[in-house]
Motif scaffolding. Structure first.
Motif, PDB file in Angstrom:
ATOM      1  N   GLY A  35     -56.626 -23.520-129.145  1.00 58.88           N
ATOM      2  CA  GLY A  35     -57.508 -22.927-130.142  1.00 58.88           C
ATOM      3  C   GLY A  35     -56.733 -21.989-131.049  1.00 58.88           C
ATOM      4  N   ILE A  36     -56.774 -22.232-132.338  1.00 61.82           N
ATOM      5  CA  ILE A  36     -56.063 -21.396-133.292  1.00 61.82           C
ATOM      6  C   ILE A  36     -57.041 -20.855-134.339  1.00 61.82           C
ATOM      7  CG2 ILE A  36     -53.875 -22.598-132.976  1.00 61.82           C
ATOM      8  CD1 ILE A  36     -54.394 -24.163-135.503  1.00 61.82           C
ATOM      9  N   THR A  37     -56.721 -19.709-134.896  1.00 63.25           N
ATOM     10  CA  THR A  37     -57.612 -19.100-135.871  1.00 63.25           C
ATOM     11  C   THR A  37     -57.437 -19.722-137.249  1.00 63.25           C
ATOM     12  OG1 THR A  37     -55.960 -17.358-136.181  1.00 63.25           O
ATOM     13  CG2 THR A  37     -57.798 -16.887-134.703  1.00 63.25           C
ATOM     14  N   GLY A  38     -58.514 -19.707-138.015  1.00 64.22           N
ATOM     15  CA  GLY A  38     -58.502 -20.313-139.338  1.00 64.22           C
ATOM     16  C   GLY A  38     -58.657 -19.301-140.446  1.00 64.22           C
ATOM     17  N   GLU A  91     -62.901 -19.021-135.777  1.00 71.09           N
ATOM     18  CA  GLU A  91     -62.834 -17.870-136.678  1.00 71.09           C
ATOM     19  C   GLU A  91     -62.264 -18.248-138.045  1.00 71.09           C
ATOM     20  OE1 GLU A  91     -61.094 -14.339-135.087  1.00 71.09           O
ATOM     21  OE2 GLU A  91     -62.558 -14.173-133.485  1.00 71.09           O
ATOM     22  N   GLY A  92     -62.606 -19.416-138.539  1.00 65.01           N
ATOM     23  CA  GLY A  92     -62.194 -19.787-139.883  1.00 65.01           C
ATOM     24  C   GLY A  92     -62.964 -18.961-140.904  1.00 65.01           C
ATOM     25  N   GLY A 146     -64.469 -24.142-136.706  1.00 66.11           N
ATOM     26  CA  GLY A 146     -65.586 -23.204-136.595  1.00 66.11           C
ATOM     27  C   GLY A 146     -65.458 -22.097-137.620  1.00 66.11           C
ATOM     28  N   TYR A 147     -66.402 -22.041-138.597  1.00 70.27           N
ATOM     29  CA  TYR A 147     -66.378 -20.945-139.558  1.00 70.27           C
ATOM     30  C   TYR A 147     -66.807 -19.674-138.851  1.00 70.27           C
ATOM     31  CZ  TYR A 147     -66.173 -19.123-144.316  1.00 70.27           C
ATOM     32  OH  TYR A 147     -65.789 -18.444-145.436  1.00 70.27           O
ATOM     33  N   PHE A 148     -66.222 -18.537-139.259  1.00 75.15           N
ATOM     34  CA  PHE A 148     -66.419 -17.282-138.530  1.00 75.15           C
ATOM     35  C   PHE A 148     -67.901 -16.955-138.367  1.00 75.15           C
ATOM     36  CE2 PHE A 148     -66.400 -12.743-137.744  1.00 75.15           C
ATOM     37  CZ  PHE A 148     -65.321 -12.585-136.901  1.00 75.15           C
ATOM     38  N   VAL A 149     -68.639 -16.892-139.468  1.00 79.46           N
ATOM     39  CA  VAL A 149     -70.066 -16.583-139.383  1.00 79.46           C
ATOM     40  C   VAL A 149     -70.734 -16.991-140.696  1.00 79.46           C
ATOM     41  CG1 VAL A 149     -69.826 -14.222-140.254  1.00 79.46           C
ATOM     42  CG2 VAL A 149     -71.768 -14.774-138.787  1.00 79.46           C
ATOM     43  N   ASP A 150     -71.996 -17.393-140.616  1.00 82.31           N
ATOM     44  CA  ASP A 150     -72.708 -17.814-141.824  1.00 82.31           C
ATOM     45  C   ASP A 150     -72.971 -16.628-142.746  1.00 82.31           C
ATOM     46  OD1 ASP A 150     -74.513 -19.862-143.312  1.00 82.31           O
ATOM     47  OD2 ASP A 150     -75.802 -18.113-143.014  1.00 82.31           O
TER      48      ASP A 150
END
Length: 224
Positions: A35-38, A91-92, A146-150
């Motif tokens: 898992g890597i951050t975006g 966390e993209g 996965g985008y961080f948050v809407d």
């Protein structure tokens, strides 16, 4: 839960390949994915000197970070493949925040206002879309992103929500509009599986109420 439906993830930070190498050298028994951050951010530092910049300058710097991140992603992907792991992105999202602000709570007011103004600029949509396209080019359509948050209130701590307020329309939220455009590129027009009813006060103008797309997931089911 059965093992075939579960995926075990080893998570790391996209910004550094060396810690990932150390992590994987410790063994990957039972792991399926790295898992890597975006995070999407300019190359280099964001400091008080940015107070003299314009939103156009920030967008140019933001886009300038794409190729730097592309090289890092290739390194992470190579490490994952060598260890027999797939890749998943978490966390993209837009990482426009002054260096040190998250850790210390200290930020330059002019810089914070500049970064927020940039996130609201219509021209920012194409810049975010370019980042998403790069992730797709490097990792392929099969990689989960996965985008961080809407929705997330923007402040000196960053712009982690793709929209600033719950009642912000996609059309007037550059990052959200970029995500929707990217999904359209990947999936084509999305099928309607519910009868949409317009959301009420406090919900985005393009929201709707309806039953879940899939009530009881099963083999071969597709969520839309």
């Amino acid at each position: 839960a059965s093992r075939p439906r579960l995926r075990f993830v080893l998570s790391t930070q996209t910004a550094w390949n060396a810690p990932t190498q150390d992590l994987l050298s410790s063994g990957t028994v039972g792991a399926d994915l790295l898992g890597i951050t975006g995070y999407m951010s300019p190359a280099g530092s964001i400091d008080y000197s940015w107070a003299a910049k314009t939103p156009e300058d920030v967008i140019a710097a933001f886009q300038g970070g794409i190729e730097n991140k592309r090289a890092i992603l290739r390194g992470q992907k190579a490490l994952a493949e060598a260890a027999g792991l797939g890749v998943v992105v978490y966390e993209g999202g837009v990482g426009l925040v002054e260096d040190g602000a998250i850790e210390s709570g200290k930020a330059t007011g002019f810089v914070t206002e500049l970064l927020i103004a940039t996130g609201r600029s219509p021209a920012f949509q194409s810049a975010v879309k370019a980042w998403l396209d790069m992730f797709r080019e490097e990792l392929g359509d099969a990689t989960k992103f996965g985008y961080f948050v809407d929705t997330g209130f923007w402040s000196k701590y960053g712009q982690w929500g793709m929209r600033e307020y719950f009642d912000a329309a996609t059309a007037t939220s550059p990052a959200a509009a970029a995500v929707h455009a990217h999904l359209d590129d990947r999936q084509g027009p999305r099928r309607s599986c519910v009868v949409a009813m317009a959301g009420g006060r406090g919900l985005p103008p393009d929201s709707f109420f309806g039953p879940p797309a899939v009530l009881e997931p099963g083999p071969g089911f597709e969520t839309v």
